[in-house]
Write a protein that holds these residues in place. Structure first.
Motif, PDB file in Angstrom:
ATOM      1  N   PRO A  64       1.255  -5.589  -2.368  1.00 51.97           N
ATOM      2  CA  PRO A  64       2.377  -5.079  -0.822  1.00 51.97           C
ATOM      3  C   PRO A  64       1.904  -5.081   0.101  1.00 51.97           C
ATOM      4  CG  PRO A  64       1.358  -2.980  -2.519  1.00 51.97           C
ATOM      5  CD  PRO A  64       0.419  -4.605  -2.617  1.00 51.97           C
ATOM      6  N   GLN A  65       3.050  -5.984   0.903  1.00 47.98           N
ATOM      7  CA  GLN A  65       2.747  -6.115   2.333  1.00 47.98           C
ATOM      8  C   GLN A  65       4.284  -5.625   3.284  1.00 47.98           C
ATOM      9  OE1 GLN A  65       3.404 -10.132   4.473  1.00 47.98           O
ATOM     10  NE2 GLN A  65       1.283 -10.021   4.179  1.00 47.98           N
ATOM     11  N   GLY A  66       4.410  -4.891   4.610  1.00 49.19           N
ATOM     12  CA  GLY A  66       4.770  -4.790   5.572  1.00 49.19           C
ATOM     13  C   GLY A  66       4.875  -5.138   6.535  1.00 49.19           C
ATOM     14  N   LEU A  88       7.425  -6.169   1.919  1.00 52.19           N
ATOM     15  CA  LEU A  88       8.685  -5.231   1.851  1.00 52.19           C
ATOM     16  C   LEU A  88       9.928  -6.081   2.794  1.00 52.19           C
ATOM     17  CD1 LEU A  88       8.648  -2.739  -0.733  1.00 52.19           C
ATOM     18  CD2 LEU A  88       6.457  -4.069  -0.270  1.00 52.19           C
ATOM     19  N   ALA A  89       9.646  -7.100   4.027  1.00 51.40           N
ATOM     20  CA  ALA A  89      10.567  -7.339   5.095  1.00 51.40           C
ATOM     21  C   ALA A  89      11.739  -6.760   4.992  1.00 51.40           C
ATOM     22  CB  ALA A  89      10.016  -8.092   6.052  1.00 51.40           C
ATOM     23  N   GLY A 139       7.242   1.769   5.217  1.00 48.93           N
ATOM     24  CA  GLY A 139       6.715   1.991   3.978  1.00 48.93           C
ATOM     25  C   GLY A 139       4.507   1.741   4.226  1.00 48.93           C
ATOM     26  N   GLY A 140       4.325   0.715   5.652  1.00 48.74           N
ATOM     27  CA  GLY A 140       3.382   0.774   6.024  1.00 48.74           C
ATOM     28  C   GLY A 140       2.691   2.028   6.780  1.00 48.74           C
ATOM     29  N   ASN A 141       3.491   2.712   7.467  1.00 54.22           N
ATOM     30  CA  ASN A 141       3.933   3.768   7.735  1.00 54.22           C
ATOM     31  C   ASN A 141       3.060   4.771   6.805  1.00 54.22           C
ATOM     32  OD1 ASN A 141       6.493   3.109  10.627  1.00 54.22           O
ATOM     33  ND2 ASN A 141       3.859   2.398  10.524  1.00 54.22           N
TER      34      ASN A 141
END
Ligand code: FAD
Ligand code: ZN
Length: 455
Positions: A64-66, A88-89, A139-141
């Motif tokens: 997964p990558q934000g 997920l951008a 999502g990354g946060n």
């Protein structure tokens, strides 16, 4: 393997499955420290499309990558060329913002600054903020349980989260988006996913708390001669200002030197940036700050919004300036405040014994007990040389000194690839075993971020 990419492309379209040059921007992390090669980059446009992609790509590993601003190598592929990055951008819609419910519901790829602006437009505040906010995603946060500069007052990302939507490793959707302030219907699964760094599922949307925007914000920059004086000021600030105290950031002399002529007061052993925010007027806040700081050394109190923003911009510029000054060995540590002075008194001479002339660049969120304890090489040595020759010994020294004072080697940046072995080394066996069981429960085929966080 190429046939897997071909079949994903024919199912989802070439725009949704990037390879070769198109994949490059996703293969390199923010600082370029964890480059890798991905088999392809998947770019779902909705939770439903992500579900289909997870199923269709079985059993390939998924990363997964934000916003890709993480600092521990958790969001990029390894060198094997066999992992799929899932960006997920494009899940970037604000679904709902409600002034009465005081919450925002948004998709995981929303950039943090965009959500802050959406809240501000309604006179509200999303009280999560950090130097990477122009690029990092919701999502990354949540996946890293991010902290930042407002934790002292409002808590980490976890404390602000009222609900999650998830796509799990088997392609199913888990919906917990009701966003109620009080909701005791069985086990709180949400908290397992917050801070799980993509090990257990994809966060596809979240409900976050908002607060009324403070009417007034005032900051002060203070120079102090010792850690004891810094801690005394923090205690006095908490006692005199209560919940108005919303930030307490620390910088050592090496860090102040990076700010050069823009430094608002003469460099001191320690500088503190204090922030007060409140729904009363700015003049009252300024008076309270002046009273607090009267016994201290050099200090400026901001008189305008522009001045307030200038001081914070200086603080936020520190990571960039450290990079431009040649870089350093980074450590993101936390300690009980009651042990902070003892920790610093013990660790600094121990580090100097290892590498005479070493230049610790220490800054961070002291109010939360969190320091970014970065080590720059002595004059004349490159950071590459420092890392190669002394990196392990220096990091060992920092982490052992932290552990000796009851602290943590990982405060807000996560574990990823960078700190995986340290986690295994330092946690007791029982805690690790339960983490591995939870991972296996949600992801029995070990597809999500394999080899990150846990081995
Ligand atoms: P990424 O870097 O893309 O991913 C981070 C991790 O989360 C990876 O393991 C990834 O696999 C996983 N992940 C990402 N999105 C999802 C998703 N939707 N579902 C499941 N897993 C996912 N951090 C702080 O806490 N406080 C700070 O003050 C701070 N300051 C920073 C300053 C700078 C200049 C920089 C570059 C970074 C800073 N960071 C800070 C670190 C970083 O910005 C945060 O960790 C941020 O929360 C990461 O968000 P991202 O969207 O970039 O995630
Ligand atoms: Zn930080």
């Amino acid at each position: 393997v190429n046939s897997a990419v071909d079949s994903l492309r024919s199912l989802f379209g070439t725009e949704q499955v990037l390879t070769a040059a198109d994949a490059l921007p996703f293969e390199r992390d923010w600082r370029g420290q964890f480059p890798g090669r991905a088999l392809a980059v998947l770019r779902p446009r909705s939770s439903a499309e992500l579900q289909a992609m997870v199923r269709a790509s079985h059993p390939l590993p998924l990363i997964p990558q934000g916003g890709n601003t993480g600092l521990v190598g958790g969001s990029t592929a390894d060198a094997s060329g066999g992992e799929l990055i899932v960006s997920l951008a494009r899940l970037n819609r604000v679904r709902r913002l409600d002034r009465l419910d005081l919450q925002i519901s948004a998709e995981a790829g929303c950039v943090l600054a965009t959500l802050q602006q959406a809240a501000a437009a309604e006179g509200l505040l999303l009280p999560l903020s950090m130097a990477s906010e122009g690029s990092c995603t919701l999502g990354g946060n949540l996946a890293t349980n991010a902290g930042g500069t407002q934790v002292l007052r409002w808590g980490n990302a976890r404390e602000l989260c009222l609900g999650l939507e998830l796509v799990l490793a088997d392609g199913s959707l888990l919906n917990d988006l009701d966003g109620l302030r009080k909701d005791h219907r069985g086990l709180n699964l949400r908290d397992l996913f917050i801070g799980s760094e993509g090990l257990l599922g994809f966060i596809t949307a979240a409900v976050m708390k908002l607060v009324p925007a403070p009417r007034a914000r005032v900051a002060a920059w203070v120079g102090l001669g010792s850690m004891e004086a810094v801690i005394e000021l923090l205690l006095a600030a908490r006692e005199q200002l209560g919940e108005q105290l919303s930030g307490f950031e620390l910088m050592n002399a090496e860090v102040q030197a990076l700010l050069g002529s823009e430094l608002p007061v003469p460099a001191a052993t320690w500088a503190v940036l204090l922030e007060l925010s409140s729904s009363v007027d700015a003049a009252a806040l300024g008076d309270a700050l002046a009273k607090l700081l009267a016994p201290s050394g050099d200090a400026v109190i901001t008189q305008s919004q522009a001045q307030f923003e200038r001081l914070w911009a200086l603080r936020e510029s520190i990571p960039e300036r450290q990079t431009r000054a040649g870089g350093n060995l980074k450590h993101d540590i936390s300690l009980p405040l009651s042990r902070m002075a003892d920790f610093l008194a013990a660790v600094e001479p121990a580090l100097q014994r290892l590498v005479p002339g070493l230049r610790p660049q220490v800054f961070g969120h002291l109010g939360d007990g969190n320091l970014h304890f970065n080590l720059a090489p002595p004059a004349g040595m490159s950071v590459v040389q420092l890392r190669a020759q002394w990196g392990e010994a220096l990091t060992r020294c920092v982490f052992d000194s932290v552990a000796a004072q009851g602290g943590s080697f990982s405060a807000e940046h996560g574990i990823g690839r960078l700190r995986r072995d340290e986690l295994a080394r330092s946690l007791d066996a029982e805690r690790l075993a339960w983490m591995r069981r939870v991972k296996r429960l949600f992801d029995p085929a070990n597809r999500l971020n394999p080899g990150r966080v846990l081995d």
